[in-house]
Motif scaffolding. Structure first.
Motif, mmCIF file in Angstrom:
data_model
loop_
_atom_site.group_PDB
_atom_site.id
_atom_site.type_symbol
_atom_site.label_atom_id
_atom_site.label_comp_id
_atom_site.label_asym_id
_atom_site.label_seq_id
_atom_site.Cartn_x
_atom_site.Cartn_y
_atom_site.Cartn_z
ATOM 1 N N SER A 22 0.694 -1.310 0.042
ATOM 2 C CA SER A 22 -0.073 0.009 0.088
ATOM 3 C C SER A 22 1.052 1.210 0.141
ATOM 4 C CB SER A 22 -0.897 -0.016 1.213
ATOM 5 O OG SER A 22 -1.908 -1.092 1.076
ATOM 6 N N PHE A 23 2.082 1.187 0.723
ATOM 7 C CA PHE A 23 2.839 2.383 0.902
ATOM 8 C C PHE A 23 3.416 2.830 -0.721
ATOM 9 C CE2 PHE A 23 6.985 4.440 1.445
ATOM 10 C CZ PHE A 23 6.607 5.435 2.333
ATOM 11 N N GLY A 24 3.936 1.446 -1.359
ATOM 12 C CA GLY A 24 4.495 1.589 -2.587
ATOM 13 C C GLY A 24 3.516 2.116 -3.592
ATOM 14 N N GLU A 25 2.385 1.663 -3.288
ATOM 15 C CA GLU A 25 1.291 1.938 -4.368
ATOM 16 C C GLU A 25 0.893 3.559 -4.350
ATOM 17 O OE1 GLU A 25 -3.212 0.775 -5.676
ATOM 18 O OE2 GLU A 25 -2.259 -0.096 -3.991
ATOM 19 N N GLU A 26 0.888 4.280 -2.860
ATOM 20 C CA GLU A 26 0.719 5.561 -2.633
ATOM 21 C C GLU A 26 1.773 6.286 -2.900
ATOM 22 O OE1 GLU A 26 -0.063 5.730 1.461
ATOM 23 O OE2 GLU A 26 -1.490 4.359 1.722
ATOM 24 N N ALA A 27 3.008 5.814 -3.084
ATOM 25 C CA ALA A 27 4.229 6.535 -3.494
ATOM 26 C C ALA A 27 3.839 6.642 -5.053
ATOM 27 C CB ALA A 27 5.541 5.743 -3.168
ATOM 28 N N ALA A 28 3.541 5.685 -5.706
ATOM 29 C CA ALA A 28 3.499 5.929 -7.217
ATOM 30 C C ALA A 28 2.442 6.898 -7.463
ATOM 31 C CB ALA A 28 3.305 4.343 -7.938
ATOM 32 N N VAL A 29 1.356 6.836 -6.934
ATOM 33 C CA VAL A 29 0.165 7.800 -7.101
ATOM 34 C C VAL A 29 0.538 9.263 -6.854
ATOM 35 C CG1 VAL A 29 -2.073 8.562 -6.320
ATOM 36 C CG2 VAL A 29 -1.532 6.272 -6.804
ATOM 37 N N SER A 30 1.519 9.480 -6.030
ATOM 38 C CA SER A 30 2.219 10.948 -5.493
ATOM 39 C C SER A 30 3.082 11.293 -6.418
ATOM 40 C CB SER A 30 2.556 10.823 -3.951
ATOM 41 O OG SER A 30 3.346 9.848 -3.671
ATOM 42 N N GLY A 31 3.662 10.499 -7.308
ATOM 43 C CA GLY A 31 4.614 10.874 -8.204
ATOM 44 C C GLY A 31 6.006 10.624 -7.850
ATOM 45 N N GLU A 72 5.906 -4.432 -5.725
ATOM 46 C CA GLU A 72 4.558 -4.852 -6.175
ATOM 47 C C GLU A 72 3.419 -3.813 -6.013
ATOM 48 O OE1 GLU A 72 3.586 -8.279 -3.831
ATOM 49 O OE2 GLU A 72 5.471 -9.435 -4.850
ATOM 50 N N GLY A 73 3.442 -3.276 -5.015
ATOM 51 C CA GLY A 73 2.555 -2.126 -4.737
ATOM 52 C C GLY A 73 2.427 -1.067 -5.861
ATOM 53 N N TYR A 74 3.644 -0.548 -6.080
ATOM 54 C CA TYR A 74 4.013 0.476 -7.180
ATOM 55 C C TYR A 74 3.690 0.085 -8.478
ATOM 56 C CZ TYR A 74 6.854 4.521 -9.054
ATOM 57 O OH TYR A 74 7.259 5.527 -9.750
ATOM 58 N N GLU A 75 3.934 -1.177 -8.657
ATOM 59 C CA GLU A 75 3.430 -1.624 -10.038
ATOM 60 C C GLU A 75 2.025 -1.744 -10.067
ATOM 61 O OE1 GLU A 75 5.632 -5.350 -10.306
ATOM 62 O OE2 GLU A 75 7.639 -4.288 -10.739
#
Length: 341
Positions: A22-31, A72-75
């Motif tokens: 989830s942290f990786g996913e949030e990082a991707a969304v925030s740029g 994985e979250g980022y991807e």
């Protein structure tokens, strides 16, 4: 988490890994870039490394799992963004080529894809022996060739109804010609057609429809050119604009051939070859694998049955126009539906 791994020898809990995803996913969304995310995580790992740890191997394994979870979250976020972008792109292309949607909003959306409707645009359409979809090897091969030579340059490449589509500014004809040639090669001898440039969003639809009509005409008229230009085929839509008048011409001029022995098809084939050869009997006979005598006999039979002499300039234009109309109207195969009997 690292302290618990060092103390117990057990890897991270699934809940902890999902938190990292989830942290990786949030990082991707925030740029945040993936590189910056991993560097940050490894920096925090170094600071939190358990002192005097005997089970460093287990801790390193936990670090690896943590980095994998972050990635994985980022991807996951990237894949969602790609799917959303693809859906928006497909919706825009459908609206553009179908001519649906409010023009002002369509123009705003077009700028996201590099199209500016203040300029005229032209459309090239290519088709091959099979249907193609975006992501298939053939569209990707053609796209790489076109963008590799011309760059993005306000070019939109896509697929529609199994065909390859290229939309480009109207003053960049070389882009569309290059696309058509690349598509012809990539589709193993497929055919491409290029519409005329027209202004605005409606102009894209107009050019697209012209290219589609050119492909249809090529099938009806057995045109062999691998690249067709709608501007060079304008005479055919003009000839068939009044469909009933063309049907009357075909019925009046060629209708008597329905009673000829063997039916009208051999005589239509003869007239087509004769006119395509510039009314040179030797060349026409060669293209049909006939002797000159056999070809001359057929032409004489056409004169006797129809009353029109293909060799007479006074009759030639009406006969040739009727032959073109018959091919476009699919006569005599479709004679009952179009009323040419």
């Amino acid at each position: 988490m690292l302290d618990a791994v060092a103390a117990t020898g057990e890897g991270p809990a699934e809940a902890e890994l999902e938190e990292l995803r989830s942290f990786g996913e949030e990082a991707a969304v925030s740029g945040v870039t993936l590189r910056a995310l991993v560097v940050h995580h490894l920096s925090r790992t170094r600071a939190a490394w358990p002192a005097g740890t005997a089970g460093s191997g287990r801790v390193l394994a936990a670090v690896q799992l943590a980095v994998e979870a972050l990635c994985e979250g980022y991807e996951r976020a990237e894949q969602l963004a790609v799917r959303q972008q693809e859906a928006a792109r497909r919706e825009f292309i459908d609206d553009l080529l179908y001519g649906s949607g409010e023009p002002g909003i369509l123009a705003e959306r077009a700028e996201w894809f590099g199209l500016r409707f203040s300029h005229a645009h032209a459309v090239a359409v290519a088709e091959g022996p099979v249907s193609y979809a975006e992501g298939d090897s053939v569209p990707r091969l053609v796209e790489r060739a076109v963008t590799g030579r011309f760059g993005e340059r306000s070019i939109l490449l896509t697929t529609k109804d199994g065909r390859l589509i290229c939309i480009a500014p109207g003053d960049q004809r070389q882009v569309l010609t290059y696309f058509a040639k690349q598509a012809h090669a990539a589709t193993d001898g497929g055919r491409a057609a290029i519409g005329r440039p027209h202004p605005g969003a409606g102009g894209v639809v107009h050019s697209y429809e012209e290219a589609l009509r050119a492909l249809e005409l090529a099938d009806r008229l057995d045109l062999e050119d691998p690249v067709l230009y709608a501007a060079e085929l304008l005479v055919y839509p003009v000839l068939t604009r009044d469909r009933q008048a063309m049907a009357d011409l075909v019925r009046t001029t060629l209708g008597p051939l329905l009673k000829a022995r063997g039916g009208p098809e051999p005589y239509l084939e003869t007239l087509t070859a004769y006119f395509d050869a510039g009314c040179v009997t030797t060349q026409a006979a060669r293209s049909l694998s006939l002797s000159v005598r056999a070809l001359t006999y057929r032409l004489e039979r056409i004169r006797q049955v129809t009353g029109s002499d293909p060799a007479d300039p006074r009759h030639r234009y009406a006969l040739q126009t009727a032959v073109i109309g018959a091919r476009i109207l699919d006569w005599p195969a479709d004679s009952r539906r179009i009323g040419v009997r």
